[in-house]
Design an enzyme around this catalytic site. Structure first.
Site, PDB file in Angstrom:
ATOM      1  N   GLY A  26       0.768  -1.188  -0.116  1.00  0.00           N
ATOM      2  CA  GLY A  26      -0.131   0.035   0.082  1.00  0.00           C
ATOM      3  C   GLY A  26       0.836   1.204   0.022  1.00  0.00           C
ATOM      4  O   GLY A  26       1.850   1.239  -0.747  1.00  0.00           O
ATOM      5  N   ASN A  27       0.456   2.143   0.760  1.00  0.00           N
ATOM      6  CA  ASN A  27       0.999   3.357   0.816  1.00  0.00           C
ATOM      7  C   ASN A  27       2.609   3.471   0.880  1.00  0.00           C
ATOM      8  O   ASN A  27       3.179   4.218   0.195  1.00  0.00           O
ATOM      9  CB  ASN A  27       0.447   4.519   1.802  1.00  0.00           C
ATOM     10  CG  ASN A  27       0.631   5.939   1.760  1.00  0.00           C
ATOM     11  OD1 ASN A  27       1.886   6.101   1.849  1.00  0.00           O
ATOM     12  ND2 ASN A  27      -0.210   6.753   1.946  1.00  0.00           N
ATOM     13  N   ASP A  83      -1.607  -0.777  10.996  1.00  0.00           N
ATOM     14  CA  ASP A  83      -1.602  -0.832  12.294  1.00  0.00           C
ATOM     15  C   ASP A  83      -2.679  -1.926  12.926  1.00  0.00           C
ATOM     16  O   ASP A  83      -2.387  -2.861  13.712  1.00  0.00           O
ATOM     17  CB  ASP A  83      -1.660   0.163  13.262  1.00  0.00           C
ATOM     18  CG  ASP A  83      -0.598   1.208  13.126  1.00  0.00           C
ATOM     19  OD1 ASP A  83       0.646   0.705  12.871  1.00  0.00           O
ATOM     20  OD2 ASP A  83      -0.788   2.394  13.382  1.00  0.00           O
ATOM     21  N   HIS A 108       6.348   2.020  11.985  1.00  0.00           N
ATOM     22  CA  HIS A 108       5.644   2.435  13.208  1.00  0.00           C
ATOM     23  C   HIS A 108       5.546   1.418  14.283  1.00  0.00           C
ATOM     24  O   HIS A 108       5.400   0.170  14.098  1.00  0.00           O
ATOM     25  CB  HIS A 108       4.051   3.029  12.745  1.00  0.00           C
ATOM     26  CG  HIS A 108       3.147   3.642  13.786  1.00  0.00           C
ATOM     27  ND1 HIS A 108       4.013   4.202  14.762  1.00  0.00           N
ATOM     28  CD2 HIS A 108       1.882   3.389  14.288  1.00  0.00           C
ATOM     29  CE1 HIS A 108       3.117   4.918  15.582  1.00  0.00           C
ATOM     30  NE2 HIS A 108       1.803   4.122  15.294  1.00  0.00           N
ATOM     31  N   GLY A 134       4.090   7.643   1.641  1.00  0.00           N
ATOM     32  CA  GLY A 134       4.582   7.057   0.719  1.00  0.00           C
ATOM     33  C   GLY A 134       4.832   7.597  -0.632  1.00  0.00           C
ATOM     34  O   GLY A 134       6.051   7.317  -1.157  1.00  0.00           O
ATOM     35  N   ASP A 191       4.175  10.354  18.037  1.00  0.00           N
ATOM     36  CA  ASP A 191       3.505  10.205  16.661  1.00  0.00           C
ATOM     37  C   ASP A 191       2.078  10.293  17.092  1.00  0.00           C
ATOM     38  O   ASP A 191       1.281  11.113  16.377  1.00  0.00           O
ATOM     39  CB  ASP A 191       3.716   8.639  16.055  1.00  0.00           C
ATOM     40  CG  ASP A 191       3.343   8.653  14.703  1.00  0.00           C
ATOM     41  OD1 ASP A 191       3.706   9.429  13.877  1.00  0.00           O
ATOM     42  OD2 ASP A 191       2.050   8.130  14.448  1.00  0.00           O
ATOM     43  N   GLU A 195      -0.603  13.591  16.117  1.00  0.00           N
ATOM     44  CA  GLU A 195      -1.650  13.233  15.146  1.00  0.00           C
ATOM     45  C   GLU A 195      -3.072  13.954  15.845  1.00  0.00           C
ATOM     46  O   GLU A 195      -3.938  14.471  15.294  1.00  0.00           O
ATOM     47  CB  GLU A 195      -1.606  11.937  14.991  1.00  0.00           C
ATOM     48  CG  GLU A 195      -0.684  11.314  14.015  1.00  0.00           C
ATOM     49  CD  GLU A 195      -0.732   9.957  13.954  1.00  0.00           C
ATOM     50  OE1 GLU A 195      -0.114   9.169  13.081  1.00  0.00           O
ATOM     51  OE2 GLU A 195      -1.440   8.981  14.642  1.00  0.00           O
ATOM     52  N   GLU A 227     -11.347  31.763   4.422  1.00  0.00           N
ATOM     53  CA  GLU A 227     -10.517  32.382   5.754  1.00  0.00           C
ATOM     54  C   GLU A 227     -10.075  31.473   6.823  1.00  0.00           C
ATOM     55  O   GLU A 227      -9.017  31.273   7.433  1.00  0.00           O
ATOM     56  CB  GLU A 227     -11.364  33.381   6.326  1.00  0.00           C
ATOM     57  CG  GLU A 227     -11.850  34.619   5.743  1.00  0.00           C
ATOM     58  CD  GLU A 227     -10.594  35.377   5.128  1.00  0.00           C
ATOM     59  OE1 GLU A 227      -9.225  35.402   5.788  1.00  0.00           O
ATOM     60  OE2 GLU A 227     -10.376  35.823   4.091  1.00  0.00           O
ATOM     61  N   GLU A 231      -6.795  29.307   3.253  1.00  0.00           N
ATOM     62  CA  GLU A 231      -5.515  29.908   3.416  1.00  0.00           C
ATOM     63  C   GLU A 231      -4.692  29.266   4.326  1.00  0.00           C
ATOM     64  O   GLU A 231      -3.304  29.622   4.541  1.00  0.00           O
ATOM     65  CB  GLU A 231      -5.639  31.293   3.822  1.00  0.00           C
ATOM     66  CG  GLU A 231      -6.389  32.301   2.783  1.00  0.00           C
ATOM     67  CD  GLU A 231      -6.430  33.720   3.252  1.00  0.00           C
ATOM     68  OE1 GLU A 231      -5.649  34.224   3.898  1.00  0.00           O
ATOM     69  OE2 GLU A 231      -7.494  34.429   2.673  1.00  0.00           O
TER      70      GLU A 231
END
EC number: 1.1.1.86
Length: 329
Positions: A26-27, A83, A108, A134, A191, A195, A227, A231
């Site tokens: 995957g990723n 995970d 991880h 990835g 980590d 997050e 706003e 941005e």
């Protein structure tokens, strides 16, 4: 000061004559596998037969095996599946095929730190953690660059675990920028904290809260979107390139003064105390148990929150604005 390893500190010879079985395509799996192969490593893929990732790995020229067979063939078993499924896959398909001289790798440390996976004492256990998705890991490698990362050793039965970990980090391209030596505990806890409080949880709620406040006071949703969300990328880009103070120098004096004086009213002592409580939940395993339980039940709460998120007005407005502004998903 942190210990940082770069290309000259790592040696691909540590991977010589070793087969690296990347579990999952995957990723991170596809990126790390391709980078290691391009660095001259012998890489195979372990994946459930017949799914989209199996087919993609075959199209990319890899030898692909079902996970138990890949684990048998690999000297290094590099776990790059999500995970929430790692423990089940490891216990049912990999553990019976772990030999004394095999290395178990991760990007991880969740399942090792919270003891969802308990490797044999005779095995080395290492981690290389790219600090980027990835696709970025792959693209920067092809540009003769890389992304920074972390490196850690949980078990070193052979006495050579760090050499292998650094070799893997070099093969993926991480030592081109540098890898910081850490521990599985530090990587996992920082980590998850980042997050939850800032990168995913905190920033999402801050955006929606600002947007909702303006809407409730009668301002146009499109203007509120610009706003409070659109941005944000400009500000984050400035912080990424120049740091927080560099960003402050780049914005107007009005924005700087308002931000410096009003920002602490949003992230006040109550918010900081909540952060400490969230960190304690991570440290003592409360969050890990909650997440494991959620997945054991089929993730009903997560699925519900996903559906609720799709229905928020900011998603409807954002989709329309991105379309007419030519901003791709």
């Amino acid at each position: 000061m942190a210990t940082i390893y770069r290309d000259e500190d790592a040696d691909l010879d540590a991977l010589e004559d070793k087969t690296i079985a990347v579990i999952g395509y995957g990723n991170q799996g596809h990126a790390q596998a391709k980078n290691m192969r391009d660095s001259g490593c012998n890489v195979i893929i372990g994946n459930p037969r017949g799914d989209e990732f199996w087919k993609k790995a075959e199209e990319d020229g890899f030898d692909v095996y079902e996970i138990p067979e890949a684990a048998k063939r690999g000297d290094i078993i590099h776990m790059l599946i999500p995970d929430e499924v790692q423990a089940k896959v490891y216990n049912q398909q990999i553990a019976p095929n772990m030999g004394e001289e095999k290395t178990l790798g991760f990007s991880h440390g969740f399942n090792i730190h919270y003891k969802e996976i308990v490797p044999p004492r005779e095995s080395d256990v290492v981690m290389i953690a790219p600090k980027a998705p990835g696709p970025t890991v792959r693209e920067t490698y092809k540009q003769d660059s890389g992304v920074p990362g972390l490196v850690a050793v949980s078990q070193d039965n052979s006495g050579e675990a760090m050499d292998v970990a650094l070799g893997m980090a070099k093969a993926v391209g991480l030592t081109r920028q540098g890898v910081i030596e850490t521990s599985f505990q530090e990587e996992v806890e920082t980590d998850l904290f980042g997050e939850q409080t800032v990168l995913v949880g905190g920033i999402s709620e801050l955006i929606k809260a600002g947007f909702e406040t303006l809407i409730e006071e009668g301002y146009q949703p499109e203007v509120a979107y610009f706003e409070c969300q659109n941005e944000l990328k400009l500000i984050i880009d400035l912080i990424h390139k120049q740091g927080i103070e560099g960003m402050m120098r780049a914005v107007s004096n009005t924005a700087e003064y308002g931000g410096r004086t009003r920002g602490p009213r949003i992230i006040d002592e109550d918010a900081r105390e909540e952060m400490k409580e969230m960190l304690e939940d991570i440290q003592d395993g409360t969050f890990a148990k909650e997440w494991t339980s959620e997945n054991d039940k089929g993730a009903p709460n997560l699925k519900k929150m996903r559906e609720e998120g799709k229905e928020h007005l900011i998603e409807e407005v954002g989709k329309e604005i991105r379309e007419w502004a030519g901003i791709s998903d």
